[in-house]
Motif scaffolding. Structure first.
Motif, PDB file in Angstrom:
ATOM      1  N   UNK A 264       8.778  27.898  14.815  1.00  0.00           N
ATOM      2  CA  UNK A 264       9.053  29.286  15.226  1.00  0.00           C
ATOM      3  C   UNK A 264      10.488  29.700  14.929  1.00  0.00           C
ATOM      4  N   UNK A 265      11.231  28.860  14.214  1.00  0.00           N
ATOM      5  CA  UNK A 265      12.619  29.200  13.881  1.00  0.00           C
ATOM      6  C   UNK A 265      12.658  30.359  12.891  1.00  0.00           C
ATOM      7  N   UNK A 266      13.621  31.250  13.088  1.00  0.00           N
ATOM      8  CA  UNK A 266      13.814  32.361  12.169  1.00  0.00           C
ATOM      9  C   UNK A 266      14.659  31.910  10.975  1.00  0.00           C
ATOM     10  N   UNK A 267      14.823  32.783   9.990  1.00  0.00           N
ATOM     11  CA  UNK A 267      15.620  32.432   8.818  1.00  0.00           C
ATOM     12  C   UNK A 267      17.119  32.526   9.077  1.00  0.00           C
ATOM     13  N   UNK A 268      17.502  33.177  10.162  1.00  0.00           N
ATOM     14  CA  UNK A 268      18.912  33.280  10.560  1.00  0.00           C
ATOM     15  C   UNK A 268      19.037  32.830  12.016  1.00  0.00           C
ATOM     16  N   UNK A 269      20.204  32.307  12.414  1.00  0.00           N
ATOM     17  CA  UNK A 269      20.369  31.768  13.773  1.00  0.00           C
ATOM     18  C   UNK A 269      20.628  32.842  14.818  1.00  0.00           C
ATOM     19  N   UNK A 270      19.691  33.815  14.933  1.00  0.00           N
ATOM     20  CA  UNK A 270      19.834  34.881  15.919  1.00  0.00           C
ATOM     21  C   UNK A 270      19.491  34.393  17.316  1.00  0.00           C
ATOM     22  N   UNK A 271      18.355  33.751  17.413  1.00  0.00           N
ATOM     23  CA  UNK A 271      17.799  33.414  18.725  1.00  0.00           C
ATOM     24  C   UNK A 271      18.373  32.103  19.252  1.00  0.00           C
ATOM     25  N   UNK A 272      18.345  31.063  18.447  1.00  0.00           N
ATOM     26  CA  UNK A 272      19.061  29.811  18.731  1.00  0.00           C
ATOM     27  C   UNK A 272      19.794  29.415  17.452  1.00  0.00           C
ATOM     28  N   UNK A 273      20.435  28.270  17.500  1.00  0.00           N
ATOM     29  CA  UNK A 273      21.170  27.791  16.326  1.00  0.00           C
ATOM     30  C   UNK A 273      20.244  27.327  15.205  1.00  0.00           C
ATOM     31  N   UNK A 274      18.970  27.125  15.507  1.00  0.00           N
ATOM     32  CA  UNK A 274      18.045  26.616  14.500  1.00  0.00           C
ATOM     33  C   UNK A 274      17.604  27.716  13.530  1.00  0.00           C
ATOM     34  N   UNK A 275      17.301  27.314  12.306  1.00  0.00           N
ATOM     35  CA  UNK A 275      16.770  28.218  11.291  1.00  0.00           C
ATOM     36  C   UNK A 275      15.635  27.533  10.543  1.00  0.00           C
ATOM     37  N   UNK A 276      14.935  28.325   9.743  1.00  0.00           N
ATOM     38  CA  UNK A 276      13.881  27.780   8.884  1.00  0.00           C
ATOM     39  C   UNK A 276      14.408  26.591   8.077  1.00  0.00           C
ATOM     40  N   UNK A 277      15.565  26.754   7.423  1.00  0.00           N
ATOM     41  CA  UNK A 277      16.081  25.704   6.546  1.00  0.00           C
ATOM     42  C   UNK A 277      16.531  24.469   7.325  1.00  0.00           C
ATOM     43  N   UNK A 278      17.148  24.647   8.494  1.00  0.00           N
ATOM     44  CA  UNK A 278      17.553  23.466   9.261  1.00  0.00           C
ATOM     45  C   UNK A 278      16.329  22.725   9.781  1.00  0.00           C
ATOM     46  N   UNK A 279      15.270  23.452  10.131  1.00  0.00           N
ATOM     47  CA  UNK A 279      14.040  22.797  10.572  1.00  0.00           C
ATOM     48  C   UNK A 279      13.446  21.944   9.461  1.00  0.00           C
ATOM     49  N   UNK A 280      13.404  22.485   8.254  1.00  0.00           N
ATOM     50  CA  UNK A 280      12.853  21.711   7.123  1.00  0.00           C
ATOM     51  C   UNK A 280      13.660  20.430   6.925  1.00  0.00           C
ATOM     52  N   UNK A 281      14.977  20.559   6.951  1.00  0.00           N
ATOM     53  CA  UNK A 281      15.860  19.403   6.791  1.00  0.00           C
ATOM     54  C   UNK A 281      15.615  18.348   7.865  1.00  0.00           C
ATOM     55  N   UNK A 282      15.570  18.752   9.124  1.00  0.00           N
ATOM     56  CA  UNK A 282      15.386  17.800  10.217  1.00  0.00           C
ATOM     57  C   UNK A 282      14.001  17.148  10.145  1.00  0.00           C
ATOM     58  N   UNK A 283      12.996  17.933   9.833  1.00  0.00           N
ATOM     59  CA  UNK A 283      11.650  17.370   9.691  1.00  0.00           C
ATOM     60  C   UNK A 283      11.599  16.355   8.556  1.00  0.00           C
ATOM     61  N   UNK A 284      12.082  16.753   7.399  1.00  0.00           N
ATOM     62  CA  UNK A 284      11.987  15.913   6.210  1.00  0.00           C
ATOM     63  C   UNK A 284      12.817  14.634   6.320  1.00  0.00           C
ATOM     64  N   UNK A 285      14.038  14.751   6.808  1.00  0.00           N
ATOM     65  CA  UNK A 285      14.967  13.621   6.760  1.00  0.00           C
ATOM     66  C   UNK A 285      14.975  12.756   8.021  1.00  0.00           C
ATOM     67  N   UNK A 286      14.478  13.285   9.131  1.00  0.00           N
ATOM     68  CA  UNK A 286      14.569  12.531  10.382  1.00  0.00           C
ATOM     69  C   UNK A 286      13.239  12.372  11.123  1.00  0.00           C
TER      70      UNK A 286
END
Length: 370
Positions: free
Chosen positions: A49-71
Protein backbone atom coordinates in the motif's frame (compact mmCIF):
# COMPACT_ATOMS: atom_id res chain seq x y z
CA UNK A 1 4.05 -25.11 4.18
CA UNK A 2 7.09 -23.98 2.18
CA UNK A 3 7.30 -21.07 -0.24
CA UNK A 4 8.97 -22.26 -3.43
CA UNK A 5 8.73 -19.05 -5.46
CA UNK A 6 7.62 -15.45 -5.17
CA UNK A 7 6.62 -13.15 -8.01
CA UNK A 8 6.63 -9.37 -7.66
CA UNK A 9 4.55 -7.40 -10.13
CA UNK A 10 4.62 -3.64 -10.64
CA UNK A 11 1.04 -2.61 -11.42
CA UNK A 12 -0.30 0.77 -12.47
CA UNK A 13 -4.04 1.49 -12.28
CA UNK A 14 -5.94 4.72 -12.88
CA UNK A 15 -8.54 5.69 -10.31
CA UNK A 16 -11.92 7.07 -11.31
CA UNK A 17 -11.22 10.41 -9.60
CA UNK A 18 -8.51 12.59 -8.08
CA UNK A 19 -8.11 11.87 -4.37
CA UNK A 20 -6.84 14.95 -2.53
CA UNK A 21 -5.68 15.15 1.09
CA UNK A 22 -3.65 17.67 3.08
CA UNK A 23 -0.44 16.14 1.69
CA UNK A 24 -1.22 15.83 -2.01
CA UNK A 25 -3.38 14.53 -4.87
CA UNK A 26 -3.38 11.01 -6.32
CA UNK A 27 -4.98 9.71 -9.52
CA UNK A 28 -2.63 7.00 -10.83
CA UNK A 29 -1.97 4.24 -8.30
CA UNK A 30 1.30 2.33 -8.71
CA UNK A 31 1.87 -0.57 -6.35
CA UNK A 32 3.47 -3.96 -5.86
CA UNK A 33 1.43 -7.14 -6.13
CA UNK A 34 3.08 -10.17 -4.54
CA UNK A 35 2.26 -13.79 -5.37
CA UNK A 36 3.74 -16.48 -3.10
CA UNK A 37 3.58 -20.07 -4.42
CA UNK A 38 3.92 -23.04 -2.06
CA UNK A 39 5.16 -26.59 -2.70
CA UNK A 40 1.63 -27.67 -3.67
CA UNK A 41 1.33 -24.98 -6.32
CA UNK A 42 -1.13 -22.84 -4.35
CA UNK A 43 -0.84 -19.05 -4.64
CA UNK A 44 -1.22 -16.55 -1.84
CA UNK A 45 -1.57 -12.86 -2.61
CA UNK A 46 -0.43 -9.66 -0.93
CA UNK A 47 -0.50 -6.00 -1.93
CA UNK A 48 1.85 -3.17 -1.03
CA UNK A 49 0.00 0.00 0.00
CA UNK A 50 3.04 2.29 -0.19
CA UNK A 51 2.68 5.33 -2.42
CA UNK A 52 5.28 6.44 -4.97
CA UNK A 53 6.26 9.39 -2.75
CA UNK A 54 6.79 9.44 1.05
CA UNK A 55 3.65 11.46 1.84
CA UNK A 56 1.96 9.15 4.28
CA UNK A 57 4.97 7.37 5.80
CA UNK A 58 8.64 7.21 4.87
CA UNK A 59 8.00 4.13 2.73
CA UNK A 60 7.54 4.27 -1.05
CA UNK A 61 6.87 1.86 -3.89
CA UNK A 62 10.60 1.72 -4.72
CA UNK A 63 11.79 1.22 -1.13
CA UNK A 64 9.25 -1.59 -0.71
CA UNK A 65 10.57 -3.37 -3.81
CA UNK A 66 14.13 -3.02 -2.52
CA UNK A 67 13.32 -4.34 0.96
CA UNK A 68 11.27 -7.23 -0.42
CA UNK A 69 13.85 -8.24 -3.00
CA UNK A 70 17.01 -7.86 -0.92
CA UNK A 71 15.86 -8.74 2.59
CA UNK A 72 12.39 -10.21 3.09
CA UNK A 73 12.03 -12.67 0.22
CA UNK A 74 15.36 -14.40 1.00
CA UNK A 75 14.15 -14.96 4.57
CA UNK A 76 10.96 -16.68 3.43
CA UNK A 77 11.98 -18.82 0.45
CA UNK A 78 11.98 -22.56 1.18
CA UNK A 79 11.56 -22.04 4.93
CA UNK A 80 9.00 -24.24 6.67
CA UNK A 81 6.13 -22.11 7.95
CA UNK A 82 3.80 -23.54 10.57
CA UNK A 83 1.87 -20.31 11.15
CA UNK A 84 2.02 -16.75 9.71
CA UNK A 85 2.89 -15.35 13.15
CA UNK A 86 6.39 -16.76 12.58
CA UNK A 87 6.90 -14.37 9.68
CA UNK A 88 6.59 -11.38 12.00
CA UNK A 89 9.24 -12.89 14.28
CA UNK A 90 11.61 -13.59 11.38
CA UNK A 91 11.28 -10.03 10.10
CA UNK A 92 11.77 -8.40 13.51
CA UNK A 93 15.47 -7.70 12.96
CA UNK A 94 14.59 -5.36 10.08
CA UNK A 95 13.67 -1.90 11.34
CA UNK A 96 10.30 -0.44 10.28
CA UNK A 97 9.54 -0.99 6.56
CA UNK A 98 6.12 -2.14 7.73
CA UNK A 99 4.37 -1.90 4.38
CA UNK A 100 6.97 -4.12 2.76
CA UNK A 101 6.61 -6.64 5.58
CA UNK A 102 2.81 -6.60 5.35
CA UNK A 103 2.95 -7.25 1.60
CA UNK A 104 4.60 -10.63 1.97
CA UNK A 105 2.99 -11.49 5.32
CA UNK A 106 -0.47 -10.99 3.81
CA UNK A 107 0.31 -13.51 1.08
CA UNK A 108 1.45 -16.02 3.71
CA UNK A 109 -1.79 -15.53 5.66
CA UNK A 110 -3.77 -16.15 2.46
CA UNK A 111 -1.85 -19.39 1.84
CA UNK A 112 -2.21 -20.49 5.46
CA UNK A 113 -5.98 -20.01 5.32
CA UNK A 114 -6.15 -22.02 2.09
CA UNK A 115 -3.97 -24.79 3.55
CA UNK A 116 -6.13 -25.07 6.66
CA UNK A 117 -9.33 -24.82 4.56
CA UNK A 118 -10.52 -21.66 6.29
CA UNK A 119 -11.49 -18.24 5.13
CA UNK A 120 -8.92 -15.60 6.05
CA UNK A 121 -11.50 -14.11 8.42
CA UNK A 122 -11.88 -17.46 10.20
CA UNK A 123 -8.12 -17.95 10.38
CA UNK A 124 -7.81 -14.57 12.11
CA UNK A 125 -10.61 -15.39 14.56
CA UNK A 126 -13.22 -13.13 12.99
CA UNK A 127 -16.85 -13.32 14.09
CA UNK A 128 -18.68 -10.70 12.02
CA UNK A 129 -20.49 -12.12 8.97
CA UNK A 130 -20.88 -8.67 7.47
CA UNK A 131 -19.11 -5.41 8.16
CA UNK A 132 -20.31 -1.80 8.19
CA UNK A 133 -18.46 0.45 5.81
CA UNK A 134 -18.08 4.17 5.46
CA UNK A 135 -16.42 6.23 2.80
CA UNK A 136 -13.43 8.59 2.74
CA UNK A 137 -13.89 11.81 0.77
CA UNK A 138 -10.94 13.90 -0.34
CA UNK A 139 -10.72 17.69 -0.37
CA UNK A 140 -13.00 19.08 -3.08
CA UNK A 141 -12.95 22.22 -5.20
CA UNK A 142 -15.96 23.66 -3.38
CA UNK A 143 -18.24 22.95 -0.43
CA UNK A 144 -21.23 22.64 -2.78
CA UNK A 145 -19.42 19.90 -4.70
CA UNK A 146 -18.60 18.12 -1.44
CA UNK A 147 -22.24 18.23 -0.31
CA UNK A 148 -23.39 16.65 -3.58
CA UNK A 149 -20.85 13.84 -3.19
CA UNK A 150 -21.98 13.18 0.38
CA UNK A 151 -25.61 13.10 -0.71
CA UNK A 152 -24.80 10.47 -3.32
CA UNK A 153 -22.95 8.27 -0.81
CA UNK A 154 -25.83 8.54 1.67
CA UNK A 155 -28.14 7.37 -1.12
CA UNK A 156 -25.81 4.40 -1.71
CA UNK A 157 -26.12 3.42 1.96
CA UNK A 158 -22.67 4.16 3.38
CA UNK A 159 -22.77 4.25 7.18
CA UNK A 160 -20.49 7.22 7.84
CA UNK A 161 -18.57 9.94 6.02
CA UNK A 162 -14.91 10.70 6.58
CA UNK A 163 -14.02 14.11 5.20
CA UNK A 164 -10.43 15.23 4.72
CA UNK A 165 -9.63 18.53 6.41
CA UNK A 166 -6.71 20.95 6.57
CA UNK A 167 -6.18 24.53 7.80
CA UNK A 168 -8.63 26.72 5.90
CA UNK A 169 -10.80 23.72 4.93
CA UNK A 170 -12.17 22.65 8.29
CA UNK A 171 -14.65 24.52 10.51
CA UNK A 172 -16.60 26.09 7.64
CA UNK A 173 -16.73 22.72 5.87
CA UNK A 174 -18.04 20.82 8.88
CA UNK A 175 -20.56 23.56 9.60
CA UNK A 176 -21.95 23.31 6.07
CA UNK A 177 -22.18 19.52 6.26
CA UNK A 178 -23.95 19.63 9.62
CA UNK A 179 -26.42 22.23 8.40
CA UNK A 180 -27.27 20.02 5.43
CA UNK A 181 -27.09 16.63 7.19
CA UNK A 182 -27.77 17.12 10.94
CA UNK A 183 -27.74 13.42 11.88
CA UNK A 184 -25.03 12.13 9.56
CA UNK A 185 -22.28 10.01 11.22
CA UNK A 186 -19.34 12.26 10.37
CA UNK A 187 -15.62 12.52 11.08
CA UNK A 188 -12.72 14.70 9.97
CA UNK A 189 -9.32 13.39 8.90
CA UNK A 190 -6.44 15.85 9.12
CA UNK A 191 -3.50 13.63 8.11
CA UNK A 192 -1.26 15.53 10.59
CA UNK A 193 -2.06 18.94 9.08
CA UNK A 194 -2.25 20.82 12.42
CA UNK A 195 -0.01 21.66 15.37
CA UNK A 196 -0.84 22.19 19.02
CA UNK A 197 -0.90 25.93 18.20
CA UNK A 198 -4.12 25.27 16.27
CA UNK A 199 -5.94 24.16 19.41
CA UNK A 200 -8.67 26.82 19.11
CA UNK A 201 -9.55 25.71 15.58
CA UNK A 202 -9.68 22.07 16.64
CA UNK A 203 -11.82 22.93 19.70
CA UNK A 204 -14.23 24.73 17.36
CA UNK A 205 -14.93 21.38 15.70
CA UNK A 206 -16.52 20.15 18.96
CA UNK A 207 -19.65 22.05 17.94
CA UNK A 208 -20.43 19.61 15.12
CA UNK A 209 -20.87 16.36 17.05
CA UNK A 210 -18.20 14.48 15.12
CA UNK A 211 -17.56 10.78 15.68
CA UNK A 212 -13.84 11.62 15.85
CA UNK A 213 -11.02 13.77 14.53
CA UNK A 214 -8.41 11.56 12.93
CA UNK A 215 -4.70 12.34 13.35
CA UNK A 216 -4.88 16.11 13.86
CA UNK A 217 -1.23 16.52 14.96
CA UNK A 218 2.15 15.22 13.83
CA UNK A 219 2.64 11.61 12.80
CA UNK A 220 5.43 11.15 15.35
CA UNK A 221 3.45 12.77 18.14
CA UNK A 222 2.00 11.04 21.19
CA UNK A 223 2.47 13.68 23.90
CA UNK A 224 0.68 16.66 22.31
CA UNK A 225 -2.22 14.47 21.26
CA UNK A 226 -2.71 13.68 24.95
CA UNK A 227 -2.71 17.41 25.74
CA UNK A 228 -5.22 18.04 22.97
CA UNK A 229 -7.53 15.15 23.91
CA UNK A 230 -7.89 16.57 27.43
CA UNK A 231 -9.45 19.77 26.09
CA UNK A 232 -11.52 18.28 23.26
CA UNK A 233 -14.96 16.77 23.65
CA UNK A 234 -14.52 15.06 20.28
CA UNK A 235 -12.59 11.76 20.44
CA UNK A 236 -9.18 11.78 18.81
CA UNK A 237 -8.42 8.84 16.54
CA UNK A 238 -4.77 8.06 15.88
CA UNK A 239 -3.64 6.80 12.49
CA UNK A 240 -0.11 7.71 11.35
CA UNK A 241 1.15 7.74 14.97
CA UNK A 242 0.43 4.01 15.40
CA UNK A 243 3.11 1.99 13.61
CA UNK A 244 3.47 -0.85 16.12
CA UNK A 245 1.87 -2.55 19.08
CA UNK A 246 4.08 -0.47 21.39
CA UNK A 247 2.87 2.75 19.76
CA UNK A 248 -0.72 1.69 20.46
CA UNK A 249 0.04 0.72 24.05
CA UNK A 250 1.82 3.99 24.81
CA UNK A 251 -0.85 6.13 23.14
CA UNK A 252 -3.59 4.46 25.18
CA UNK A 253 -1.65 4.67 28.45
CA UNK A 254 -0.92 8.36 27.84
CA UNK A 255 -4.54 9.20 27.01
CA UNK A 256 -3.56 10.37 23.53
CA UNK A 257 -6.67 8.99 21.85
CA UNK A 258 -10.00 7.27 22.39
CA UNK A 259 -10.07 5.48 19.02
CA UNK A 260 -7.41 3.80 16.85
CA UNK A 261 -7.46 3.32 13.10
CA UNK A 262 -5.73 0.02 12.31
CA UNK A 263 -4.19 -0.21 8.86
CA UNK A 264 -2.55 -3.51 8.01
CA UNK A 265 0.29 -2.00 5.99
CA UNK A 266 1.06 0.76 8.46
CA UNK A 267 1.54 -1.62 11.42
CA UNK A 268 3.43 -4.35 9.55
CA UNK A 269 0.84 -7.03 8.80
CA UNK A 270 -2.16 -8.95 10.00
CA UNK A 271 -0.42 -10.49 13.00
CA UNK A 272 0.42 -7.11 14.53
CA UNK A 273 -2.95 -5.67 13.49
CA UNK A 274 -4.73 -8.48 15.35
CA UNK A 275 -2.54 -7.96 18.42
CA UNK A 276 -3.39 -4.25 18.50
CA UNK A 277 -7.07 -5.10 18.08
CA UNK A 278 -6.96 -7.53 20.99
CA UNK A 279 -5.19 -5.05 23.27
CA UNK A 280 -7.61 -2.25 22.42
CA UNK A 281 -10.50 -4.56 23.21
CA UNK A 282 -9.16 -5.16 26.72
CA UNK A 283 -8.73 -1.39 27.23
CA UNK A 284 -12.14 -0.35 25.91
CA UNK A 285 -10.66 1.48 22.93
CA UNK A 286 -12.75 1.33 19.76
CA UNK A 287 -11.00 0.42 16.51
CA UNK A 288 -11.79 0.57 12.82
CA UNK A 289 -9.97 -0.37 9.64
CA UNK A 290 -8.63 2.42 7.48
CA UNK A 291 -8.10 2.23 3.74
CA UNK A 292 -5.10 3.00 1.53
CA UNK A 293 -6.80 3.12 -1.88
CA UNK A 294 -6.26 -0.61 -2.25
CA UNK A 295 -7.23 -2.83 -5.13
CA UNK A 296 -9.40 -5.85 -4.45
CA UNK A 297 -6.59 -7.92 -2.93
CA UNK A 298 -5.72 -5.38 -0.25
CA UNK A 299 -9.42 -4.70 0.18
CA UNK A 300 -10.04 -8.43 0.81
CA UNK A 301 -7.44 -8.43 3.59
CA UNK A 302 -9.17 -5.40 5.15
CA UNK A 303 -12.55 -7.14 5.04
CA UNK A 304 -11.13 -10.20 6.79
CA UNK A 305 -9.46 -8.11 9.51
CA UNK A 306 -12.62 -6.09 10.09
CA UNK A 307 -14.51 -9.30 10.88
CA UNK A 308 -12.80 -9.29 14.32
CA UNK A 309 -15.12 -8.49 17.23
CA UNK A 310 -13.75 -5.10 18.32
CA UNK A 311 -14.08 -3.48 14.91
CA UNK A 312 -17.23 -1.69 16.03
CA UNK A 313 -16.97 1.45 13.87
CA UNK A 314 -17.48 1.60 10.09
CA UNK A 315 -14.21 1.37 8.18
CA UNK A 316 -12.96 2.81 4.89
CA UNK A 317 -13.32 -0.38 2.84
CA UNK A 318 -15.71 0.90 0.19
CA UNK A 319 -16.66 -1.19 -2.83
CA UNK A 320 -14.29 -1.79 -5.74
CA UNK A 321 -16.49 0.12 -8.18
CA UNK A 322 -15.98 3.36 -6.28
CA UNK A 323 -12.29 3.41 -7.23
CA UNK A 324 -11.74 1.27 -10.33
CA UNK A 325 -13.37 0.74 -13.71
CA UNK A 326 -12.25 -2.87 -13.37
CA UNK A 327 -10.70 -4.42 -10.28
CA UNK A 328 -8.27 -7.37 -10.25
CA UNK A 329 -10.54 -9.80 -8.35
CA UNK A 330 -13.78 -11.61 -9.08
CA UNK A 331 -16.31 -11.02 -7.83
CA UNK A 332 -15.41 -7.45 -7.00
CA UNK A 333 -15.94 -6.19 -3.45
CA UNK A 334 -19.58 -5.15 -3.32
CA UNK A 335 -21.36 -2.87 -0.84
CA UNK A 336 -24.97 -3.74 -0.08
CA UNK A 337 -26.78 -0.91 1.72
CA UNK A 338 -23.65 0.05 3.66
CA UNK A 339 -22.44 -3.49 4.37
CA UNK A 340 -19.88 -5.87 2.87
CA UNK A 341 -20.52 -9.56 3.38
CA UNK A 342 -17.42 -11.37 4.67
CA UNK A 343 -16.43 -14.19 2.27
CA UNK A 344 -16.41 -17.72 3.71
CA UNK A 345 -14.36 -19.41 0.96
CA UNK A 346 -10.79 -20.54 1.76
CA UNK A 347 -8.15 -17.81 1.69
CA UNK A 348 -9.03 -14.21 0.92
CA UNK A 349 -12.34 -15.39 -0.54
CA UNK A 350 -12.03 -13.81 -3.98
CA UNK A 351 -10.56 -15.14 -7.22
CA UNK A 352 -7.68 -13.30 -8.88
CA UNK A 353 -8.50 -11.99 -12.36
CA UNK A 354 -5.17 -12.77 -14.02
CA UNK A 355 -6.23 -11.14 -17.28
CA UNK A 356 -6.82 -7.88 -15.44
CA UNK A 357 -3.58 -8.29 -13.49
CA UNK A 358 -1.65 -8.79 -16.73
CA UNK A 359 -3.35 -5.76 -18.31
CA UNK A 360 -2.17 -3.48 -15.48
CA UNK A 361 1.30 -5.04 -15.06
CA UNK A 362 4.25 -2.84 -16.00
CA UNK A 363 7.04 -5.20 -14.91
CA UNK A 364 7.39 -8.51 -13.07
CA UNK A 365 10.15 -10.63 -11.57
CA UNK A 366 10.22 -14.13 -10.10
CA UNK A 367 12.37 -15.20 -7.15
CA UNK A 368 13.15 -18.83 -6.29
CA UNK A 369 16.00 -20.95 -4.99
CA UNK A 370 16.17 -23.09 -8.14
Amino acid sequence: MKIKSIKLRHLKMRMKFDFTTSFGTLRNKEFILLEAVDEMGRSGWGESVAFTAPWYTEETFRTNWHILEDFLIPVILDKKIEHPDQVTEWFSYIKRNNMAKATIEGAIWDLYAQTTEQSLAQALGGTHKKIEVGVSIGIQKSIDELLKIIEQYIYEGYKRMKVKIKPGWDVNVMKAIRNEFPNLPLMGDANSAYSINDIDTLKALDEFNLMMIEQPLGSDDILDHAVLQKVLKTPICLDESINSFEDARKAIENGSCKIINIKIGRVGGLTVAKRIHDYCQTKGIAVWCGGMLETGIGRAHNVALTSLANFTLPGDTAGSARYWEKDIITPEVMVDNGYIHVPDQPGIGYQIDLNAVNTYTVFEKVYSLA
